[in-house]
Write a protein that holds these residues in place. Structure first.
Motif, PDB file in Angstrom:
ATOM      1  N   ALA A 151      40.552 -51.949  30.048  1.00 20.74           N
ATOM      2  CA  ALA A 151      41.793 -51.673  29.318  1.00 20.74           C
ATOM      3  C   ALA A 151      43.007 -52.332  29.959  1.00 20.74           C
ATOM      4  CB  ALA A 151      42.012 -50.165  29.213  1.00 20.74           C
ATOM      5  N   SER A 152      43.088 -52.305  31.281  1.00 24.13           N
ATOM      6  CA  SER A 152      44.272 -52.859  31.947  1.00 24.13           C
ATOM      7  C   SER A 152      44.375 -54.369  31.755  1.00 24.13           C
ATOM      8  CB  SER A 152      44.262 -52.504  33.433  1.00 24.13           C
ATOM      9  OG  SER A 152      43.112 -53.028  34.071  1.00 24.13           O
ATOM     10  N   LEU A 153      43.225 -55.045  31.642  1.00 22.66           N
ATOM     11  CA  LEU A 153      43.235 -56.489  31.408  1.00 22.66           C
ATOM     12  C   LEU A 153      43.933 -56.801  30.094  1.00 22.66           C
ATOM     13  CD1 LEU A 153      41.980 -59.248  32.444  1.00 22.66           C
ATOM     14  CD2 LEU A 153      40.158 -58.798  30.812  1.00 22.66           C
ATOM     15  N   HIS A 168      48.286 -59.616  38.438  1.00 28.32           N
ATOM     16  CA  HIS A 168      46.955 -60.242  38.477  1.00 28.32           C
ATOM     17  C   HIS A 168      46.090 -59.605  39.560  1.00 28.32           C
ATOM     18  CE1 HIS A 168      44.026 -63.631  38.382  1.00 28.32           C
ATOM     19  NE2 HIS A 168      43.936 -63.360  39.663  1.00 28.32           N
ATOM     20  N   ASP A 169      46.641 -59.439  40.751  1.00 23.67           N
ATOM     21  CA  ASP A 169      45.873 -58.867  41.854  1.00 23.67           C
ATOM     22  C   ASP A 169      45.534 -57.398  41.596  1.00 23.67           C
ATOM     23  OD1 ASP A 169      46.062 -61.303  43.072  1.00 23.67           O
ATOM     24  OD2 ASP A 169      47.586 -60.694  44.540  1.00 23.67           O
ATOM     25  N   SER A 170      46.483 -56.656  41.023  1.00 25.47           N
ATOM     26  CA  SER A 170      46.246 -55.240  40.740  1.00 25.47           C
ATOM     27  C   SER A 170      45.135 -55.057  39.712  1.00 25.47           C
ATOM     28  CB  SER A 170      47.542 -54.587  40.246  1.00 25.47           C
ATOM     29  OG  SER A 170      47.327 -53.230  39.913  1.00 25.47           O
ATOM     30  N   VAL A 171      45.191 -55.834  38.628  1.00 24.81           N
ATOM     31  CA  VAL A 171      44.170 -55.721  37.583  1.00 24.81           C
ATOM     32  C   VAL A 171      42.825 -56.211  38.100  1.00 24.81           C
ATOM     33  CG1 VAL A 171      43.469 -56.559  35.302  1.00 24.81           C
ATOM     34  CG2 VAL A 171      45.840 -55.814  35.695  1.00 24.81           C
ATOM     35  N   LEU A 175      39.254 -54.123  38.010  1.00 27.76           N
ATOM     36  CA  LEU A 175      37.999 -54.648  37.474  1.00 27.76           C
ATOM     37  C   LEU A 175      36.884 -54.595  38.508  1.00 27.76           C
ATOM     38  CD1 LEU A 175      39.345 -57.753  35.508  1.00 27.76           C
ATOM     39  CD2 LEU A 175      38.713 -55.519  34.591  1.00 27.76           C
ATOM     40  N   GLU A 176      37.223 -54.810  39.765  1.00 28.06           N
ATOM     41  CA  GLU A 176      36.213 -54.814  40.826  1.00 28.06           C
ATOM     42  C   GLU A 176      35.792 -53.407  41.245  1.00 28.06           C
ATOM     43  OE1 GLU A 176      38.068 -56.979  43.953  1.00 28.06           O
ATOM     44  OE2 GLU A 176      38.132 -58.860  42.835  1.00 28.06           O
ATOM     45  N   THR A 177      36.746 -52.475  41.284  1.00 29.15           N
ATOM     46  CA  THR A 177      36.472 -51.158  41.876  1.00 29.15           C
ATOM     47  C   THR A 177      36.444 -50.009  40.883  1.00 29.15           C
ATOM     48  OG1 THR A 177      38.811 -50.624  42.281  1.00 29.15           O
ATOM     49  CG2 THR A 177      37.667 -51.930  43.962  1.00 29.15           C
ATOM     50  N   ALA A 178      36.989 -50.205  39.683  1.00 32.47           N
ATOM     51  CA  ALA A 178      37.109 -49.175  38.651  1.00 32.47           C
ATOM     52  C   ALA A 178      38.171 -48.127  38.961  1.00 32.47           C
ATOM     53  CB  ALA A 178      35.781 -48.474  38.379  1.00 32.47           C
ATOM     54  N   VAL A 179      38.931 -48.319  40.027  1.00 35.06           N
ATOM     55  CA  VAL A 179      39.921 -47.324  40.446  1.00 35.06           C
ATOM     56  C   VAL A 179      41.289 -47.977  40.567  1.00 35.06           C
ATOM     57  CG1 VAL A 179      40.621 -45.716  42.272  1.00 35.06           C
ATOM     58  CG2 VAL A 179      38.201 -45.948  41.670  1.00 35.06           C
ATOM     59  N   TYR A 180      42.319 -47.249  40.078  1.00 32.86           N
ATOM     60  CA  TYR A 180      43.697 -47.624  40.354  1.00 32.86           C
ATOM     61  C   TYR A 180      44.295 -46.535  41.227  1.00 32.86           C
ATOM     62  CZ  TYR A 180      48.644 -48.661  39.889  1.00 32.86           C
ATOM     63  OH  TYR A 180      49.949 -48.936  40.169  1.00 32.86           O
TER      64      TYR A 180
END
Length: 273
Positions: A151-153, A168-171, A175-180
């Motif tokens: 969704a964030s992408l 870019h780095d945050s998203v 995508l890599e970890t599934a966590v924000y």
């Protein structure tokens, strides 16, 4: 009230910063989310006046239409200001999805339309789903929403800043970890893949689990139109995006493009908590 605690950032976000009710009523993609959630749930809900437990129900935005439909609704939410507002709609109590203040085998429907968003640990999500199973009657319905992994992408393209280094780095990390982690903007949150959400409901003991893309694959076009100068998305664009969500349902590969996911499953008819 449960002795468990949510992350402080989650409590601050919903208790002091954001009005989730306003998002669902005023933003174009929020209105799509609300309308499609109603549409999907109404396919599976038993006839009123069945008993519904709205876990993490916020200010009662879903309880409101359920009560109007004739359902007997009780709401549980960890945020006191949400419970105060929801009390005008239905009985509402402060509580945690992982330790519900309700007896076994009590509700025909248990819905979690938010708790899984903010439980990044699998053990906590399983507790919440196990609790939903416990308080639902044999043969009852459990419905659980999740934020889609991708969704964030899509969302940050609509804001036209995905290409900036920080976003870019945050998203990429989501995508890599599934966590924000809740560093700014949104709060601590977990992003599901569709197959993962289904597996979690199945692990909790639910049967006949199905998963749907709530807003469908065209929601980000609506949100992008809303971000641009002018009058925002037309009624025709929103109607087309809603139809795209319905048309996409038979095609699991399109689930990845929806902003939110909704999984529904039933307890075995002979289950005993």
């Amino acid at each position: 009230m449960s002795n468990l605690e949510l992350a402080p950032s989650v409590m601050r976000f919903y208790g002091e910063t954001v009005n989730e009710d306003s998002r669902l009523r005023s933003s174009a993609d929020g209105r799509m989310e609300l309308a499609r959630t109603q549409e999907l749930l109404r396919r599976f809900l038993p006839s009123p006046p069945a008993r519904v437990l709205d876990v993490g129900g916020g200010t009662g935005i879903h309880a409101e239409w359920l009560v109007k439909d004739g359902y007997d609704v009780v709401l549980v939410d960890p945020v006191p200001r949400h419970v105060d507002a929801a009390s005008a709609v239905c009985p509402a109590v402060v509580g945690d999805a992982r330790e519900l203040p309700e007896p076994d085998d009590t509700f025909d429907v248990v819905q979690l339309l938010g708790p899984l968003y903010h439980l990044p640990d699998l053990a906590d999500r399983q507790l919440a789903l196990t609790e939903a199973f416990r308080v639902a009657k044999p043969g009852g319905l459990v419905a659980a929403a999740a934020i889609n992994r991708y969704a964030s992408l899509f969302e940050h393209v609509t804001y036209a800043h995905l290409h900036t280094e920080r976003i870019h780095d945050s998203v990429s990390k989501i995508l890599e970890t599934a966590v924000y982690g809740g560093e700014r903007g949104f709060t601590l949150s977990y992003f599901h893949r569709a197959e993962e959400l289904v597996a979690e409901l199945v692990a909790a003991g639910l049967e006949d689990v199905q998963v749907f893309g709530i807003e469908g694959p065209a929601w980000s076009l609506v949100k992008a139109a809303e971000q641009q100068p002018g009058e925002g998305p037309t009624d025709e664009l929103i109607a087309s995006a809603m139809d795209a969500a319905r048309m996409a349902e038979p095609y699991p590969e399109l689930l990845a493009a929806s902003s939110h996911l909704l999984a529904v499953g039933t307890l075995p008819a002979d289950s005993a908590s």
